[in-house]
Design a protein around this motif. Structure first.
Motif, PDB file in Angstrom:
ATOM      1  N   ALA A   1     -10.126   0.018   9.769  1.00 46.53           N
ATOM      2  CA  ALA A   1      -9.144   1.180   9.795  1.00 46.53           C
ATOM      3  C   ALA A   1      -8.325   1.482   8.776  1.00 46.53           C
ATOM      4  O   ALA A   1      -7.766   0.610   8.186  1.00 46.53           O
ATOM      5  CB  ALA A   1      -8.209   0.575  11.071  1.00 46.53           C
ATOM      6  N   LYS A   2      -8.211   2.574   8.279  1.00 44.52           N
ATOM      7  CA  LYS A   2      -7.364   3.172   7.163  1.00 44.52           C
ATOM      8  C   LYS A   2      -6.711   4.370   7.623  1.00 44.52           C
ATOM      9  O   LYS A   2      -7.170   5.380   8.124  1.00 44.52           O
ATOM     10  CB  LYS A   2      -8.383   3.543   6.004  1.00 44.52           C
ATOM     11  N   PRO A   3      -5.489   4.609   7.079  1.00 44.96           N
ATOM     12  CA  PRO A   3      -4.689   3.666   6.259  1.00 44.96           C
ATOM     13  C   PRO A   3      -3.903   2.580   6.931  1.00 44.96           C
ATOM     14  O   PRO A   3      -3.283   1.672   6.587  1.00 44.96           O
ATOM     15  CB  PRO A   3      -3.803   4.342   5.377  1.00 44.96           C
ATOM     16  N   THR A   4      -3.693   3.148   8.351  1.00 40.90           N
ATOM     17  CA  THR A   4      -2.895   2.381   9.223  1.00 40.90           C
ATOM     18  C   THR A   4      -3.581   1.129   9.676  1.00 40.90           C
ATOM     19  O   THR A   4      -4.783   1.223  10.337  1.00 40.90           O
ATOM     20  CB  THR A   4      -2.263   3.107  10.439  1.00 40.90           C
ATOM     21  N   PRO A   5      -2.990  -0.243   9.828  1.00 43.60           N
ATOM     22  CA  PRO A   5      -3.809  -1.250  10.104  1.00 43.60           C
ATOM     23  C   PRO A   5      -3.835  -1.012  11.854  1.00 43.60           C
ATOM     24  O   PRO A   5      -3.123  -0.468  12.470  1.00 43.60           O
ATOM     25  CB  PRO A   5      -2.740  -2.442  10.186  1.00 43.60           C
ATOM     26  N   LEU A   6      -4.903  -1.716  12.223  1.00 41.59           N
ATOM     27  CA  LEU A   6      -5.435  -1.582  13.658  1.00 41.59           C
ATOM     28  C   LEU A   6      -5.758  -3.016  14.277  1.00 41.59           C
ATOM     29  O   LEU A   6      -6.631  -3.606  13.914  1.00 41.59           O
ATOM     30  CB  LEU A   6      -6.431  -0.917  13.779  1.00 41.59           C
ATOM     31  N   LEU A   7      -4.789  -3.275  15.166  1.00 40.49           N
ATOM     32  CA  LEU A   7      -5.137  -4.770  16.097  1.00 40.49           C
ATOM     33  C   LEU A   7      -5.670  -4.389  17.280  1.00 40.49           C
ATOM     34  O   LEU A   7      -5.283  -3.554  17.974  1.00 40.49           O
ATOM     35  CB  LEU A   7      -3.616  -5.238  16.424  1.00 40.49           C
ATOM     36  N   VAL A   8      -6.866  -5.108  17.333  1.00 43.91           N
ATOM     37  CA  VAL A   8      -7.956  -4.923  18.398  1.00 43.91           C
ATOM     38  C   VAL A   8      -8.021  -5.969  19.113  1.00 43.91           C
ATOM     39  O   VAL A   8      -7.972  -7.214  18.887  1.00 43.91           O
ATOM     40  CB  VAL A   8      -9.246  -4.659  17.927  1.00 43.91           C
ATOM     41  N   ILE A   9      -7.753  -6.004  20.569  1.00 44.15           N
ATOM     42  CA  ILE A   9      -7.588  -6.732  21.529  1.00 44.15           C
ATOM     43  C   ILE A   9      -8.826  -6.504  22.453  1.00 44.15           C
ATOM     44  O   ILE A   9      -8.888  -5.716  23.245  1.00 44.15           O
ATOM     45  CB  ILE A   9      -6.361  -7.170  22.384  1.00 44.15           C
ATOM     46  N   GLU A  10     -10.224  -7.079  22.365  1.00 37.60           N
ATOM     47  CA  GLU A  10     -11.065  -6.883  22.829  1.00 37.60           C
ATOM     48  C   GLU A  10     -11.752  -7.963  23.911  1.00 37.60           C
ATOM     49  O   GLU A  10     -11.757  -9.112  23.520  1.00 37.60           O
ATOM     50  CB  GLU A  10     -12.556  -6.458  22.071  1.00 37.60           C
ATOM     51  N   GLN A  11     -12.189  -7.542  24.893  1.00 38.86           N
ATOM     52  CA  GLN A  11     -12.511  -8.371  26.237  1.00 38.86           C
ATOM     53  C   GLN A  11     -13.782  -8.107  26.567  1.00 38.86           C
ATOM     54  O   GLN A  11     -14.132  -6.991  26.949  1.00 38.86           O
ATOM     55  CB  GLN A  11     -11.548  -8.261  27.158  1.00 38.86           C
ATOM     56  N   SER A  12     -14.751  -8.994  26.607  1.00 41.66           N
ATOM     57  CA  SER A  12     -16.009  -8.883  27.145  1.00 41.66           C
ATOM     58  C   SER A  12     -16.347  -9.080  28.555  1.00 41.66           C
ATOM     59  O   SER A  12     -15.625 -10.168  28.921  1.00 41.66           O
ATOM     60  CB  SER A  12     -17.001  -9.702  26.386  1.00 41.66           C
ATOM     61  N   THR A  13     -17.075  -8.247  29.228  1.00 39.18           N
ATOM     62  CA  THR A  13     -17.382  -8.558  30.458  1.00 39.18           C
ATOM     63  C   THR A  13     -18.429  -9.563  30.877  1.00 39.18           C
ATOM     64  O   THR A  13     -18.711  -9.816  32.107  1.00 39.18           O
ATOM     65  CB  THR A  13     -17.638  -7.119  31.474  1.00 39.18           C
ATOM     66  N   GLU A  14     -19.234 -10.023  29.760  1.00 39.76           N
ATOM     67  CA  GLU A  14     -20.219 -10.652  29.782  1.00 39.76           C
ATOM     68  C   GLU A  14     -19.732 -12.280  29.824  1.00 39.76           C
ATOM     69  O   GLU A  14     -18.698 -12.585  29.475  1.00 39.76           O
ATOM     70  CB  GLU A  14     -21.230 -10.753  28.750  1.00 39.76           C
TER      71      GLU A  14
END
Length: 240
Positions: free
Chosen positions: A195-208
């Motif tokens: 992600a550029k130029p702004t930082p991106l915090l990802v919260i990812e949850q898997s259904t598996e």
């Protein structure tokens, strides 16, 4: 004769008016074309500057520096309160509608809802308190990807999300990724390096995979290793 003269004068007036109008439109068209050319030059210059900055070896670690600085600012009470309050409002706005049960929308009662995929992204902004004329700036973005599992209330899920983000942004969290439990399911939190130029915090949850049966306290892993307890040294005069 008077009628013919009046029509002639009217036609002349319309011709002059049309000529002036066309001249004005041509002038405006040339001005817009000039503005478009200047804008294209600025865009090319901006892209060239951004590319040059991204390849600058002195700025390779600028993202890590900004994130470390952001975590240091989270120790300040005013800054911490502003960010957390904003998170509470935006997470609730974005997630509440997305986690609404499908049977409520379709008017079906008594039918269990299937897992619903949620993919929401929003900006976290801040404006300095000591400068009243300062504009709000985007500090970073948050992207939440999870599935609605029918195991708990939506308010609990929102509280878990806010708590995990707050802990992950704290100064004690020296890790760049974390796997907390949200909705009884393991999630993965990390900063998106693309992600550029702004930082991106990802919260990812898997259904598996299976759910987490034990209640997790979502404690961040400590960076310091625990040392074994040292035995207290005794004086050579003791025990005699």
């Amino acid at each position: 004769m008077f009628t013919t003269g009046g029509l002639l004068v009217l036609l002349l007036a319309l011709g002059i008016h049309s000529h002036l109008k066309v001249k004005q439109l041509n002038k405006q068209l040339k001005f817009e074309a000039f503005k478009n050319q200047e804008l294209q030059k600025k865009v090319k210059l901006a892209l060239k500057t951004i590319t040059k900055m991204e390849r600058n070896p002195d700025l390779i670690h600028s993202r890590e520096f900004n994130l470390d600085y952001l975590r240091m600012r989270m120790e300040e009470d005013i800054f911490h309160a502003a960010i957390v309050n904003q998170l509470k409002v935006k997470v609730k706005q974005k997630i509440t509608v997305a986690l609404r049960p499908r049977q409520a929308e379709a008017g079906l009662i008594g039918i269990a809802s299937k897992p619903r995929v949620v993919d929401e992204i929003f900006d976290v902004e801040y404006s300095p308190q000591d400068n009243p004329i300062a504009k709000k700036r985007v500090l970073f973005r948050i992207q939440i990807k999870l599935a609605k599992l029918p195991t708990q209330a939506t308010s609990i899920t929102i509280s878990q999300l806010i708590d995990c983000i707050e802990k992950f942004m704290s100064h004690e969290a020296e890790t760049s990724n974390w796997q907390p439990a949200i909705q009884g399911h393991i999630a993965y939190m990390h900063w998106d390096q693309k992600a550029k130029p702004t930082p991106l915090l990802v919260i990812e949850q898997s259904t598996e995979g299976g759910n987490v049966t034990l209640r997790s306290r979502n404690v961040l892993p400590s960076s310091s290793t625990s040392k074994p307890p040292q035995r207290q040294a005794t004086s050579p005069h003791q025990g005699r």
